[in-house]
Scaffold this active site. Structure first.
Site, PDB file in Angstrom:
ATOM      1  N   HIS A 117      45.452  28.304  50.812  1.00  0.00           N
ATOM      2  CA  HIS A 117      44.630  29.479  50.547  1.00  0.00           C
ATOM      3  C   HIS A 117      45.467  30.623  49.959  1.00  0.00           C
ATOM      4  CE1 HIS A 117      42.656  33.274  51.668  1.00  0.00           C
ATOM      5  NE2 HIS A 117      41.587  32.633  51.246  1.00  0.00           N
ATOM      6  N   CYS A 141      45.393  58.126  19.810  1.00  0.00           N
ATOM      7  CA  CYS A 141      46.711  58.170  20.439  1.00  0.00           C
ATOM      8  C   CYS A 141      46.637  58.554  21.903  1.00  0.00           C
ATOM      9  CB  CYS A 141      47.633  59.114  19.680  1.00  0.00           C
ATOM     10  SG  CYS A 141      47.065  60.817  19.719  1.00  0.00           S
ATOM     11  N   ARG A 198      26.506  22.605  50.942  1.00  0.00           N
ATOM     12  CA  ARG A 198      27.611  23.345  50.330  1.00  0.00           C
ATOM     13  C   ARG A 198      27.136  24.540  49.521  1.00  0.00           C
ATOM     14  NH1 ARG A 198      30.630  18.927  46.794  1.00  0.00           N
ATOM     15  NH2 ARG A 198      32.366  20.384  47.089  1.00  0.00           N
ATOM     16  N   ARG A 212      53.732  64.946  16.098  1.00  0.00           N
ATOM     17  CA  ARG A 212      52.830  66.040  16.455  1.00  0.00           C
ATOM     18  C   ARG A 212      53.631  67.314  16.668  1.00  0.00           C
ATOM     19  NH1 ARG A 212      49.559  65.870  21.983  1.00  0.00           N
ATOM     20  NH2 ARG A 212      51.656  66.259  22.821  1.00  0.00           N
ATOM     21  N   SER A 250      43.571  61.682  14.274  1.00  0.00           N
ATOM     22  CA  SER A 250      44.005  60.868  15.408  1.00  0.00           C
ATOM     23  C   SER A 250      43.284  61.399  16.640  1.00  0.00           C
ATOM     24  CB  SER A 250      45.519  60.964  15.574  1.00  0.00           C
ATOM     25  OG  SER A 250      45.908  60.289  16.748  1.00  0.00           O
ATOM     26  N   LYS A 271      29.239  24.897  41.223  1.00  0.00           N
ATOM     27  CA  LYS A 271      29.500  23.626  41.900  1.00  0.00           C
ATOM     28  C   LYS A 271      28.410  22.615  41.569  1.00  0.00           C
ATOM     29  CE  LYS A 271      31.312  24.116  45.948  1.00  0.00           C
ATOM     30  NZ  LYS A 271      31.211  24.606  47.334  1.00  0.00           N
ATOM     31  N   ARG A 278      55.705  63.003  20.438  1.00  0.00           N
ATOM     32  CA  ARG A 278      55.536  64.353  20.988  1.00  0.00           C
ATOM     33  C   ARG A 278      56.849  65.098  20.883  1.00  0.00           C
ATOM     34  NH1 ARG A 278      52.190  61.589  25.518  1.00  0.00           N
ATOM     35  NH2 ARG A 278      53.979  60.238  25.249  1.00  0.00           N
ATOM     36  N   GLY A 310      42.765  62.378  20.132  1.00  0.00           N
ATOM     37  CA  GLY A 310      43.482  62.632  21.374  1.00  0.00           C
ATOM     38  C   GLY A 310      42.444  62.549  22.474  1.00  0.00           C
ATOM     39  N   THR A 311      42.227  61.324  22.952  1.00  0.00           N
ATOM     40  CA  THR A 311      41.069  61.129  23.829  1.00  0.00           C
ATOM     41  C   THR A 311      41.269  61.677  25.238  1.00  0.00           C
ATOM     42  OG1 THR A 311      41.866  58.874  24.061  1.00  0.00           O
ATOM     43  CG2 THR A 311      39.947  59.230  22.644  1.00  0.00           C
ATOM     44  N   ASN A 312      42.511  62.011  25.609  1.00  0.00           N
ATOM     45  CA  ASN A 312      42.670  62.661  26.918  1.00  0.00           C
ATOM     46  C   ASN A 312      42.016  64.031  26.874  1.00  0.00           C
ATOM     47  OD1 ASN A 312      44.166  60.445  27.539  1.00  0.00           O
ATOM     48  ND2 ASN A 312      46.133  61.495  27.543  1.00  0.00           N
ATOM     49  N   ASP A 313      42.441  64.840  25.890  1.00  0.00           N
ATOM     50  CA  ASP A 313      41.852  66.166  25.771  1.00  0.00           C
ATOM     51  C   ASP A 313      40.378  66.090  25.362  1.00  0.00           C
ATOM     52  OD1 ASP A 313      43.481  68.338  26.533  1.00  0.00           O
ATOM     53  OD2 ASP A 313      44.843  67.891  24.879  1.00  0.00           O
ATOM     54  N   TYR A 328      43.745  52.053  13.532  1.00  0.00           N
ATOM     55  CA  TYR A 328      44.746  51.587  14.497  1.00  0.00           C
ATOM     56  C   TYR A 328      44.485  52.208  15.859  1.00  0.00           C
ATOM     57  CZ  TYR A 328      46.778  56.219  14.115  1.00  0.00           C
ATOM     58  OH  TYR A 328      46.941  57.572  14.159  1.00  0.00           O
ATOM     59  N   GLY A 381      36.462  29.467  48.616  1.00  0.00           N
ATOM     60  CA  GLY A 381      36.625  29.717  50.044  1.00  0.00           C
ATOM     61  C   GLY A 381      35.935  30.954  50.570  1.00  0.00           C
ATOM     62  N   ARG A 423      35.985  22.486  38.734  1.00  0.00           N
ATOM     63  CA  ARG A 423      35.755  23.832  38.210  1.00  0.00           C
ATOM     64  C   ARG A 423      36.957  24.218  37.359  1.00  0.00           C
ATOM     65  NH1 ARG A 423      36.107  26.313  44.178  1.00  0.00           N
ATOM     66  NH2 ARG A 423      38.211  25.643  44.651  1.00  0.00           N
ATOM     67  N   MET A 462      32.615  31.506  50.644  1.00  0.00           N
ATOM     68  CA  MET A 462      31.339  31.234  51.306  1.00  0.00           C
ATOM     69  C   MET A 462      31.490  29.960  52.131  1.00  0.00           C
ATOM     70  SD  MET A 462      28.638  32.339  48.408  1.00  0.00           S
ATOM     71  CE  MET A 462      29.339  31.262  47.214  1.00  0.00           C
TER      72      MET A 462
HETATM   73  P1  ADP Z   1      34.368  25.413  48.908  1.00  0.00           P
HETATM   74  O1  ADP Z   1      33.387  26.002  47.979  1.00  0.00           O
HETATM   75  O2  ADP Z   1      34.888  26.381  49.888  1.00  0.00           O
HETATM   76  O3  ADP Z   1      35.418  24.642  48.193  1.00  0.00           O
HETATM   77  P2  ADP Z   1      33.021  22.929  49.465  1.00  0.00           P
HETATM   78  O4  ADP Z   1      31.561  22.973  49.431  1.00  0.00           O
HETATM   79  O5  ADP Z   1      33.680  22.413  48.262  1.00  0.00           O
HETATM   80  O6  ADP Z   1      33.575  24.378  49.829  1.00  0.00           O
HETATM   81  O7  ADP Z   1      33.370  22.041  50.706  1.00  0.00           O
HETATM   82  C1  ADP Z   1      34.410  22.203  51.614  1.00  0.00           C
HETATM   83  C2  ADP Z   1      35.190  20.889  51.742  1.00  0.00           C
HETATM   84  O8  ADP Z   1      34.341  19.825  52.137  1.00  0.00           O
HETATM   85  C3  ADP Z   1      35.814  20.464  50.462  1.00  0.00           C
HETATM   86  O9  ADP Z   1      37.104  19.964  50.730  1.00  0.00           O
HETATM   87  C4  ADP Z   1      34.932  19.374  49.962  1.00  0.00           C
HETATM   88  O10 ADP Z   1      35.632  18.470  49.157  1.00  0.00           O
HETATM   89  C5  ADP Z   1      34.441  18.734  51.251  1.00  0.00           C
HETATM   90  N1  ADP Z   1      33.123  18.139  51.061  1.00  0.00           N
HETATM   91  C6  ADP Z   1      32.031  18.757  50.644  1.00  0.00           C
HETATM   92  N2  ADP Z   1      30.997  17.893  50.521  1.00  0.00           N
HETATM   93  C7  ADP Z   1      31.470  16.701  50.881  1.00  0.00           C
HETATM   94  C8  ADP Z   1      30.892  15.400  50.955  1.00  0.00           C
HETATM   95  N3  ADP Z   1      29.626  15.173  50.623  1.00  0.00           N
HETATM   96  N4  ADP Z   1      31.663  14.393  51.360  1.00  0.00           N
HETATM   97  C9  ADP Z   1      32.949  14.604  51.708  1.00  0.00           C
HETATM   98  N5  ADP Z   1      33.572  15.790  51.658  1.00  0.00           N
HETATM   99  C10 ADP Z   1      32.827  16.831  51.250  1.00  0.00           C
HETATM  100 MG    MG Z   2      35.337  23.120  47.276  1.00  0.00          MG
HETATM  101 MG    MG Z   3      46.009  67.002  23.403  1.00  0.00          MG
END
Ligand code: ADP
Ligand code: MG
Ligand code: MG
Length: 953
Positions: free
Chosen positions: A444, A903, A77, A649, A835, A8, A552, A837-840, A923, A86, A321, A88
């Protein structure tokens, strides 16, 4: 940069550099987080650095944290190296307190906005920093909403929001016995600590375990000036992908929610606008955004998943991202971007993961079965087609239960939720599909399902879910917990009950075929397939196989009409061998014997001859019958693979595998004995299904008369039991099997070779181009190979001479015993191909019996990290891999043209394929459905190290 700043932070820095409108801020590195995780405290000097950076930020923003005359608000953030959407935490509106909220209201003239922001800070801070149950805040908010006309958060007035703030503060005090911290710097410090702590929260840890992300990376913390989407109708917040992450279509794809902040848009509190609708609603904002999105995609040369906020008509970019996408989208986007000149073919190949290919070729619902289901009234509803694929499973409303059923009981589960949240992820991981009542395409549930490759139908508003009663309703239909439903993530349809799935249609996957075509141009390693039947060979070929690496032959023995012939053959074999040897030695004695001995020997021989004749009829006769059948089987496969090599075989498993089970026979013979003269006993003790079937068998044998049946059945059953007992081995895996069988009973393998060459010669006469390769299994000593090869090659030549045809053939061996690998230079003298035979080879190298190991301890070994992974799924590089490497080198030294392949099941495993490429195999051979995956993986193996790309997980 991503290591320290997290994805981020790096993204924000890059967007700023590109001149996009990004609110100013600074990033605290992952190093600080790791120090914090270890000691529970901020590393020395950090707070001072934060103060300095804050001062710079304040200067840039022209506002000051906590200053009522020009208050600065910030967000804190999380953001790790690999995006964990989502998983953290983030705290918004830090810097608000009882004084700044008033100042904000006055300065902006927007009282409602000021109180709305404050109530958000209180609940976020309470939940994330202080661990207060989020539902307690929600309940207060819900109650207030209920009192408004429209019942939405936007219907709350400034006064109402002020009242909510008071209630929140009371809640805070009663939960924590302390007041909400009024000092903004305290808020900031505590929020940073909470963001660091969220690295080790349960959700984050679960997610990392599942995605194999190391736990020691840590998260960065981004402190950033707030911009506000909750300032009224000309403000809002949105998320969007630069291309459709579900189909790969080139279109802006996402949602926008007016008068909202942060996660509101994905939390399903109100129904958001589609991005495409924003175009009509606010063309100016849309244009700004579309331009930024395109710039980002061009710059990163990949699909971006962006967050943005509009504050009174002005756009701000908040995150970018690499967009997570479905298999279908991954392939389409990769191919399109090559066409657009954005990326090279090599990059396109590396952007598609082998798992994507697996998912694309997953079964889908049979359209006909769907129509029937609809006719039967089992169609329930239609939601959003949020993540493609078909899933049938029993309904679970509870992520804990879904996890348990899916993981421990291996049941197919469809997780049904009103909407999902990060706290549900552990259940989603073990579900076959996700169904939600609320939420859009970027909700989500949708995002996580796409990332996991799970089918998902989201926002199916017709569902009325009652968690308490454990059921959902659609109109007057009720579906209970545990009932089966089927969801089609490709169309959004939901059905009651199971629906049949069908195999994928490779023909129709045009983009995938294009991409795999590029893979074929790149890779060195060939891809062959394991196919026992012509239809498998045919399919493998359609998938792009360049040969059959393992056919086989024993499967051909198992078919119902053949099994009696096989029994006869196995039962007569030992006695035939014995008697034949006896007669032979008597005959040679006869030649040198004197007169009186001669008479006696002659008498003995004439006694044995009819017995031998009978045995020979049973043994050799059965073999001949089998030979006829096998010839047809071989002809089928050779024809299906015309022009390509086919490795056949010779018989491999211990003979007892073809015979009835010893224990079952013993019980039957015992029962027959006990019920002689008392057939009622047999009836009285027939309890289980097997018992009853046996009773019927006896009745049939006596043509309805049990007593007669018993007498008729006892002698043959006893004979069979004795024969089975004679083939019984203490450790069949290491017993009389593989080439040991062919050496003991040469007639069996000679028959097979005869059948192969008869089939090949016939086809050749018909103008079919055939290339059989005869593979002798389980060789450990070169003498074994010499012995078999001499006999078999002679047989082959005999057939070719008789038919007047020469076919192109090879003789070779499997390498599946460590001794064979160790003495590869000896063995290569007599083998034109190897060939693995990696199981055996894995079994014998580790000294594990696979069935016992996987059933009893191997999986514990893996979860306790005694082994890094299951060596039957991925080749153990250091042990088995080393044997393979050495074997290839030694073999090729003696015979530079030696053809070497694999194989075992590992032939379809991407990381094993990489090893095979590295050690120079010609192969890999895998199951037909794995062929497309292997084609891509083989290209990856070649490209690895030559093209560099940053990979998200
Ligand atoms: P996550 O990693 O879970 O996406 P974010 O850090 O992106 O969490 O933030 C959660 C929400 O808050 C997101 O929708 C983001 O766009 C919004 N947000 C984060 N920082 C700001 C900011 N400085 N101003 C306005 N909205 C923000
Ligand atoms: Mg975000
Ligand atoms: Mg065998």
């Amino acid at each position: 940069m991503r290591d320290l700043l997290g994805g981020k932070g790096a993204g924000l820095a890059e967007m700023t550099r590109l001149g996009l409108p990004v609110p100013p801020g600074f990033t605290i590195t992952t190093k600080a987080c790791n120090a914090f995780s270890k000691s529970g405290r901020f590393p020395p000097g950090l707070l001072k650095q934060v103060d300095d950076a804050l001062a710079t930020l304040e200067a840039k923003a022209g506002k000051t944290l906590g200053d009522p005359s020009k208050p600065l608000l910030v967000s804190v953030r999380s953001g790790a190296k690999f995006s964990m959407p989502g998983m953290m935490d983030t705290v918004l509106n830090v810097g608000l307190n009882d004084r700044t909220v008033l100042a904000l209201a006055e300065l902006s003239g927007n009282e409602r906005w000021a109180w709305d922001s404050y109530r958000r800070l209180l609940s976020m801070f309470g939940r994330i920093v202080k661990d207060i149950d989020a539902r307690k805040f929600e309940a207060i908010l819900e109650r207030a909403k209920e009192r408004t006309e429209g019942r939405k958060d936007t219907d709350l007035t400034a006064d109402m929001l002020r009242a909510i703030v008071e209630e929140y503060k009371d809640l805070y005090r009663s939960e924590l016995k302390e007041a909400f911290p009024q000092e903004p710097k305290d808020q900031l410090r505590e929020a940073i600590g909470a963001v660091f702590r969220s690295w080790n929260g349960k959700r984050a840890v679960d997610y990392r375990n599942f995605n194999k992300i190391p736990h020691n990376l840590g998260t960065a913390a981004n402190v950033q000036a707030m911009v506000f989407g909750n300032m009224g109708h000309d403000s809002g917040t949105g998320v969007a992908f630069t291309r459709n992450p579900s189909t790969g279509q080139k279109e802006l794809y996402g949602e926008y929610l007016e008068s909202a902040q942060g996660e509101d848009v994905v939390a399903g509190i109100r129904t958001p606008l589609k991005i495409s609708d924003l175009k009509e609603r606010s063309p100016a904002v849309y244009e700004q955004f579309a331009g930024a999105a395109q710039l980002l995609e061009q710059h990163f040369r990949d699909v971006q998943d962006v967050e943005f906020t509009v504050e009174r008509g002005k756009l701000f970019m908040l995150q970018t991202r690499t967009g997570k996408r479905t298999a279908q989208a991954a392939v389409k986007i990769a191919v399109d971007m090559v066409d657009e000149g954005l990326i090279s073919k090599e990059e396109a190949l590396l952007r598609v993961e082998p798992i994507h290919v697996v998912q694309l070729l997953l079964p889908r619902f049979d359209e006909e079965a769907k129509r029937v289901a609809a006719k039967e009234g089992r169609y329930l509803a239609k939601g959003l087609n949020a993540s493609p694929g078909a899933a049938t499973g029993c309904v679970s409303f509870d992520p804990d239960e879904a996890e348990h059923l899916g993981r421990d009981e291996k049941k197919p589960v469809v997780l049904v939720r009103t909407e999902t949240s990060p706290d549900d992820v552990h259940g989603m991981l073990y579900a076959k599909g996700i169904l939600t009542a609320h939420g859009g395409a970027t909700s989500h549930a949708a995002v996580v399902a796409r990332g996991l490759g799970l089918p998902c139908v989201a926002g199916c508003e017709a569902l009325r879910i009652d968690y308490g009663a454990g059921e959902f309703r659609v109109g007057d239909k009720v579906v209970h917990r545990g009932d089966f439903v089927s969801i089609d993530g490709t169309t959004g349809e939901v059905f009651d009950g199971p629906i049949r799935t069908i195999d994928p249609d490779f023909e129709r996957e045009a983009d995938l075929r294009t991409l795999l075509g590029w893979a074929d141009d790149v890779r060195r390693l060939q891809v062959w397939a394991n196919a026992d039947y012509p239809r498998d060979a045919q399919r493998a070929r359609e998938f792009g196989a360049q040969g059959v690496g393992l056919c086989r032959t024993e499967h051909m023995f198992f078919e119902k009409d053949r099994l009696p012939v096989v029994h006869e053959m196995i039962l007569a074999a030992p006695e035939y061998r014995r008697t034949n040897a006896q007669v032979r030695s008597l005959r040679s004695d006869l030649e040198s014997a004197r007169d009186e001995r001669k008479v006696e020997l002659g008498r003995k021989i004439s006694l044995l001859e009819p017995i031998l004749e009978d045995l020979s009829r049973r043994y050799l006769g059965s073999l001949e019958k089998l030979g006829h059948l096998q010839r047809e089987d071989f002809a089928g496969i050779l024809r299906a693979m015309a022009g390509l090599p086919v490795i056949i075989r010779l018989i491999d498993p211990p003979l007892h595998e073809f015979l009835p089970n010893y224990d079952t026979l013993l019980v039957e013979v015992t029962k027959l004995h006990l019920s002689r003269g008392n057939p009622e006993l047999l009836k009285a003790t027939a309890v289980s299904k097997e018992d009853k079937e046996f009773l019927e068998e006896v009745e049939e044998a006596g043509q309805g008369d049990l007593a007669r049946g018993i007498e008729a059945l006892l002698p043959p059953k006893e004979r069979l039991l004795a024969a089975v007992a004679a083939t019984k081995e203490a450790n069949p895996m290491l017993g009389l099997r593989g080439c040991r069988l062919g050496i003991t009973y040469p007639e069996i393998t000679e028959m097979q070779v005869r059948a192969i060459f008869e089939a090949a010669c016939q086809l050749k006469k018909d103008g079919v181009d055939v290339h059989p390769e005869i593979m002798i299994p389980l060789v450990g000593h070169v003498h074994e190979l010499e012995n078999q090869r001499a006999a078999l090659e002679a047989e082959a030549k005999k057939v070719m001479a008789r038919e007047g045809v020469t076919v192109d053939y090879k003789f070779g061996t499997m390498i599946e015993i460590p001794r064979a690998a160790l003495t590869a230079d000896e063995i290569a003298k007599d083998a034109e191909f190897f060939s693995f035979g990696t199981n055996d080879l894995t079994q014998t190298t580790f000294g594990y019996s696979r069935d016992d190991a996987e059933g009893k301890f191997l999986l514990d070994y893996v979860s306790n990290k005694i082994l890094p992974f299951n060596p039957f799924q991925t080749i153990d590089r250091e042990g088995v891999g080393q044997l393979m490497r050495m074997c290839v080198q030694k073999g090729r030294k003696v015979r530079p043209t030696l053809e070497v392949g694999i194989c075992g099941e590992h032939g379809g495993d991407p990381s094993s394929i990489e090893l095979c490429d590295e050690i120079g195999l010609n192969y890999v051979s895998c199951s037909p459905y794995r062929v497309p995956v292997a084609r891509l993986a083989a290209a990856h193996a070649k490209l690895r190290g030559t093209v560099s790309v940053v990979k998200d997980r």
